[in-house]
Design a protein around this motif. Structure first.
Motif, PDB file in Angstrom:
ATOM      1  N   ASP A 123      44.689  93.079  87.778  1.00 42.17           N
ATOM      2  CA  ASP A 123      45.993  92.450  88.014  1.00 42.17           C
ATOM      3  C   ASP A 123      47.013  93.514  88.411  1.00 42.17           C
ATOM      4  OD1 ASP A 123      44.842  90.043  87.264  1.00 42.17           O
ATOM      5  OD2 ASP A 123      45.871  89.918  85.335  1.00 42.17           O
ATOM      6  N   GLN A 124      47.037  94.597  87.665  1.00 50.07           N
ATOM      7  CA  GLN A 124      48.019  95.640  87.929  1.00 50.07           C
ATOM      8  C   GLN A 124      47.776  96.290  89.280  1.00 50.07           C
ATOM      9  OE1 GLN A 124      48.173  99.443  85.532  1.00 50.07           O
ATOM     10  NE2 GLN A 124      50.156  98.578  84.934  1.00 50.07           N
ATOM     11  N   GLU A 125      46.516  96.500  89.628  1.00 51.62           N
ATOM     12  CA  GLU A 125      46.208  97.097  90.934  1.00 51.62           C
ATOM     13  C   GLU A 125      46.718  96.203  92.065  1.00 51.62           C
ATOM     14  OE1 GLU A 125      42.376  99.106  93.055  1.00 51.62           O
ATOM     15  OE2 GLU A 125      42.079  97.088  92.230  1.00 51.62           O
ATOM     16  N   LEU A 126      46.455  94.894  91.975  1.00 49.20           N
ATOM     17  CA  LEU A 126      46.903  93.976  93.017  1.00 49.20           C
ATOM     18  C   LEU A 126      48.425  93.999  93.155  1.00 49.20           C
ATOM     19  CD1 LEU A 126      46.441  91.728  95.076  1.00 49.20           C
ATOM     20  CD2 LEU A 126      46.412  90.093  93.170  1.00 49.20           C
ATOM     21  N   GLU A 127      49.116  94.042  92.026  1.00 52.21           N
ATOM     22  CA  GLU A 127      50.583  94.021  92.048  1.00 52.21           C
ATOM     23  C   GLU A 127      51.169  95.208  92.820  1.00 52.21           C
ATOM     24  OE1 GLU A 127      51.622  93.954  87.954  1.00 52.21           O
ATOM     25  OE2 GLU A 127      50.717  91.983  87.582  1.00 52.21           O
ATOM     26  N   ARG A 128      50.417  96.291  92.901  1.00 56.20           N
ATOM     27  CA  ARG A 128      50.954  97.526  93.488  1.00 56.20           C
ATOM     28  C   ARG A 128      50.475  97.791  94.913  1.00 56.20           C
ATOM     29  NH1 ARG A 128      50.797 101.750  88.313  1.00 56.20           N
ATOM     30  NH2 ARG A 128      52.187 100.518  86.981  1.00 56.20           N
ATOM     31  N   TRP A 129      49.711  96.848  95.496  1.00 60.45           N
ATOM     32  CA  TRP A 129      49.121  97.103  96.810  1.00 60.45           C
ATOM     33  C   TRP A 129      50.063  96.810  97.953  1.00 60.45           C
ATOM     34  CZ3 TRP A 129      45.560  99.644  99.284  1.00 60.45           C
ATOM     35  CH2 TRP A 129      44.441 100.106  98.593  1.00 60.45           C
ATOM     36  N   GLY A 130      51.163  96.117  97.747  1.00 57.84           N
ATOM     37  CA  GLY A 130      52.117  95.884  98.823  1.00 57.84           C
ATOM     38  C   GLY A 130      51.964  94.563  99.539  1.00 57.84           C
ATOM     39  N   ARG A 132      51.660  90.286  99.471  1.00 62.58           N
ATOM     40  CA  ARG A 132      52.141  89.209  98.609  1.00 62.58           C
ATOM     41  C   ARG A 132      51.008  88.823  97.665  1.00 62.58           C
ATOM     42  NH1 ARG A 132      54.447  88.429 103.576  1.00 62.58           N
ATOM     43  NH2 ARG A 132      56.703  88.049 103.641  1.00 62.58           N
ATOM     44  N   TRP A 133      51.378  88.509  96.425  1.00 60.70           N
ATOM     45  CA  TRP A 133      50.346  88.196  95.444  1.00 60.70           C
ATOM     46  C   TRP A 133      50.844  87.171  94.442  1.00 60.70           C
ATOM     47  CZ3 TRP A 133      51.823  89.074  90.433  1.00 60.70           C
ATOM     48  CH2 TRP A 133      52.866  89.983  90.232  1.00 60.70           C
ATOM     49  N   THR A 134      49.890  86.427  93.911  1.00 60.35           N
ATOM     50  CA  THR A 134      50.125  85.522  92.789  1.00 60.35           C
ATOM     51  C   THR A 134      48.899  85.601  91.896  1.00 60.35           C
ATOM     52  OG1 THR A 134      51.363  84.025  94.232  1.00 60.35           O
ATOM     53  CG2 THR A 134      50.679  83.160  92.092  1.00 60.35           C
ATOM     54  N   ILE A 135      49.109  85.604  90.597  1.00 59.64           N
ATOM     55  CA  ILE A 135      48.010  85.703  89.630  1.00 59.64           C
ATOM     56  C   ILE A 135      47.995  84.452  88.763  1.00 59.64           C
ATOM     57  CG2 ILE A 135      47.157  86.962  87.613  1.00 59.64           C
ATOM     58  CD1 ILE A 135      48.385  89.516  88.936  1.00 59.64           C
ATOM     59  N   LEU A 136      46.827  83.848  88.643  1.00 63.13           N
ATOM     60  CA  LEU A 136      46.635  82.686  87.778  1.00 63.13           C
ATOM     61  C   LEU A 136      45.821  83.109  86.564  1.00 63.13           C
ATOM     62  CD1 LEU A 136      45.725  79.884  90.368  1.00 63.13           C
ATOM     63  CD2 LEU A 136      47.989  80.717  89.664  1.00 63.13           C
ATOM     64  N   ARG A 137      46.321  82.763  85.381  1.00 63.84           N
ATOM     65  CA  ARG A 137      45.624  83.094  84.133  1.00 63.84           C
ATOM     66  C   ARG A 137      45.341  81.800  83.365  1.00 63.84           C
ATOM     67  NH1 ARG A 137      49.215  88.400  82.256  1.00 63.84           N
ATOM     68  NH2 ARG A 137      48.305  89.844  83.799  1.00 63.84           N
ATOM     69  N   PRO A 138      44.202  81.169  83.627  1.00 66.82           N
ATOM     70  CA  PRO A 138      43.896  79.898  82.973  1.00 66.82           C
ATOM     71  C   PRO A 138      43.328  80.077  81.575  1.00 66.82           C
ATOM     72  CG  PRO A 138      42.151  80.462  84.490  1.00 66.82           C
ATOM     73  CD  PRO A 138      43.197  81.538  84.633  1.00 66.82           C
ATOM     74  N   HIS A 139      43.574  79.060  80.747  1.00 68.66           N
ATOM     75  CA  HIS A 139      43.044  79.021  79.392  1.00 68.66           C
ATOM     76  C   HIS A 139      41.560  78.618  79.424  1.00 68.66           C
ATOM     77  CE1 HIS A 139      43.615  79.332  75.189  1.00 68.66           C
ATOM     78  NE2 HIS A 139      44.852  78.855  75.112  1.00 68.66           N
ATOM     79  N   ASP A 186      54.549  78.240 101.170  1.00 66.38           N
ATOM     80  CA  ASP A 186      54.961  79.439 101.892  1.00 66.38           C
ATOM     81  C   ASP A 186      54.617  80.682 101.052  1.00 66.38           C
ATOM     82  OD1 ASP A 186      57.217  81.645 102.374  1.00 66.38           O
ATOM     83  OD2 ASP A 186      57.022  80.442 104.201  1.00 66.38           O
ATOM     84  N   PRO A 187      54.094  81.731 101.674  1.00 65.07           N
ATOM     85  CA  PRO A 187      53.672  82.919 100.922  1.00 65.07           C
ATOM     86  C   PRO A 187      54.757  83.532 100.047  1.00 65.07           C
ATOM     87  CG  PRO A 187      52.826  83.015 103.153  1.00 65.07           C
ATOM     88  CD  PRO A 187      53.772  81.843 103.113  1.00 65.07           C
ATOM     89  N   GLU A 193      54.501  86.134  91.105  1.00 66.31           N
ATOM     90  CA  GLU A 193      54.427  85.281  89.917  1.00 66.31           C
ATOM     91  C   GLU A 193      53.058  85.393  89.242  1.00 66.31           C
ATOM     92  OE1 GLU A 193      56.819  83.676  88.589  1.00 66.31           O
ATOM     93  OE2 GLU A 193      58.326  83.641  90.184  1.00 66.31           O
ATOM     94  N   THR A 194      53.074  85.375  87.914  1.00 63.36           N
ATOM     95  CA  THR A 194      51.855  85.277  87.113  1.00 63.36           C
ATOM     96  C   THR A 194      51.952  83.992  86.314  1.00 63.36           C
ATOM     97  OG1 THR A 194      51.579  87.681  86.958  1.00 63.36           O
ATOM     98  CG2 THR A 194      50.470  86.329  85.298  1.00 63.36           C
ATOM     99  N   TYR A 195      51.050  83.058  86.587  1.00 67.68           N
ATOM    100  CA  TYR A 195      51.100  81.735  85.986  1.00 67.68           C
ATOM    101  C   TYR A 195      49.994  81.583  84.935  1.00 67.68           C
ATOM    102  CZ  TYR A 195      54.089  80.328  89.937  1.00 67.68           C
ATOM    103  OH  TYR A 195      55.107  80.208  90.854  1.00 67.68           O
TER     104      TYR A 195
END
Length: 299
Positions: A123-130, A132-139, A186-187, A193-195
């Motif tokens: 997650d952290q690596e993706l956030e720093r690559w430049g 657009r990103w969104t992270i989904l964290r499902p239960h 839209d991107p 966001e981390t959902y």
């Protein structure tokens, strides 16, 4: 103009549901698979299939060429951060605009399970690559219950090493529909966001058994077992030791109350409440009525 979306983990539970959720949308779908012989059904549904392996960075560039959006799902295992790194590197090199990544609930450097700690790295690596990103964290997936379908059909019971854990479990179909919503918007709308995605209520497995029983019209009972008993069962099925260890860590965390929470994120993304366990039980009742049912669940 239609965007090309690359789906990784394309034959797994979540990505299969995502492809279904994206069908009919104004998006070109492309699937990354390790074995093209297992992906015939995708081609028949109009999905462009590329062979590639997240273990092998050199196999990835053709699949990423011309792609605008990537759905990034990596297999559970000790190489998960490497797999994610290879995909993100290929995406960056190909000029991909956005990556939507499937992480795990509670991903953090101090998570009580190795899966959560490994996903935190990715997650952290993706956030720093430049990009657009969104992270989904499902239960915890309701579809994990399909792994118990054979026992429920044969004996009316199922056994898990989760004690009296209460978990805000979610239907995989809701995860997929949330992912589809993000990918079709839209991107910029969900960038950064981390959902955390959950079901509508936190449940014990006694309550799960009750809902399964109502859907099946007969009694279903949850029988909690210890870690050693579950471990023996899983190893007997040939589940790799690393996965067994990971599942045991999750079970211990859930039994301690770690999973007893819900969010309103699904409703916020989809404009409707997430599916309840009663919906899951009703929609999958047939899977719990044959002792020869194939097990499902997982990513």
């Amino acid at each position: 103009m239609s965007r090309t979306v690359l789906i990784t983990g394309a034959t797994g539970t979540v990505s299969t549901a995502l492809i279904e959720a994206l069908e009919g949308a104004d998006a070109g779908l492309r699937a990354l698979v390790r074995d093209e012989s297992r992906a015939g059904g995708l081609s028949e549904r109009g999905v462009e299939v590329f062979a590639g392996d997240l273990d092998d960075a050199r196999s990835l560039p053709p699949a990423f060429e011309g792609v605008r959006d990537v759905w990034l799902l990596t297999p559970n295992g000790p190489r998960a951060p490497e797999n994610s790194m290879n995909a993100v590197w290929a995406a960056r090199q190909a000029g991909v605009e956005r990556v939507v990544r499937l992480s795990v609930v509670g991903a953090a450097h101090d998570a009580p399970n190795r899966s959560g700690r490994l996903h935190a790295l990715s997650d952290q690596e993706l956030e720093r690559w430049g990009m657009r990103w969104t992270i989904l964290r499902p239960h915890w997936f309701m579809q994990n219950l399909l792994n118990e379908a054979g026992d429920i059909a044969a004996t009316g019971t199922f056994s898990l090493n989760l004690a009296a854990a209460r978990i805000g479990m979610i239907d995989v179909r809701d995860i997929a529909e949330c992912a589809a919503r993000v990918l079709l918007d839209d991107p910029d709308r969900h960038h950064g966001e981390t959902y955390t995605l959950t079901g509508p209520r936190s449940l014990t497995f006694d309550e799960v058994a009750e809902q399964l029983g109502l859907a099946l019209g007969r009694s279903v009972t949850y029988l909690p077992v210890g870690d050693d008993a579950k471990r023996k069962t899983l190893l007997g099925y040939g589940v790799p030791v690393w996965i067994v260890d990971m599942l045991e860590e999750y079970a211990q965390a859930y039994a301690s109350g770690w999973g007893d929470f819900t969010t309103d994120t699904v409703a916020g993304l989809l404009g409707r409440p997430p599916r309840d366990i009663a919906d899951f039980a009703r929609d999958h009742a047939a899977a719990f009525t044959s002792a020869f049912t194939s097990a499902g669940g997982g990513k």
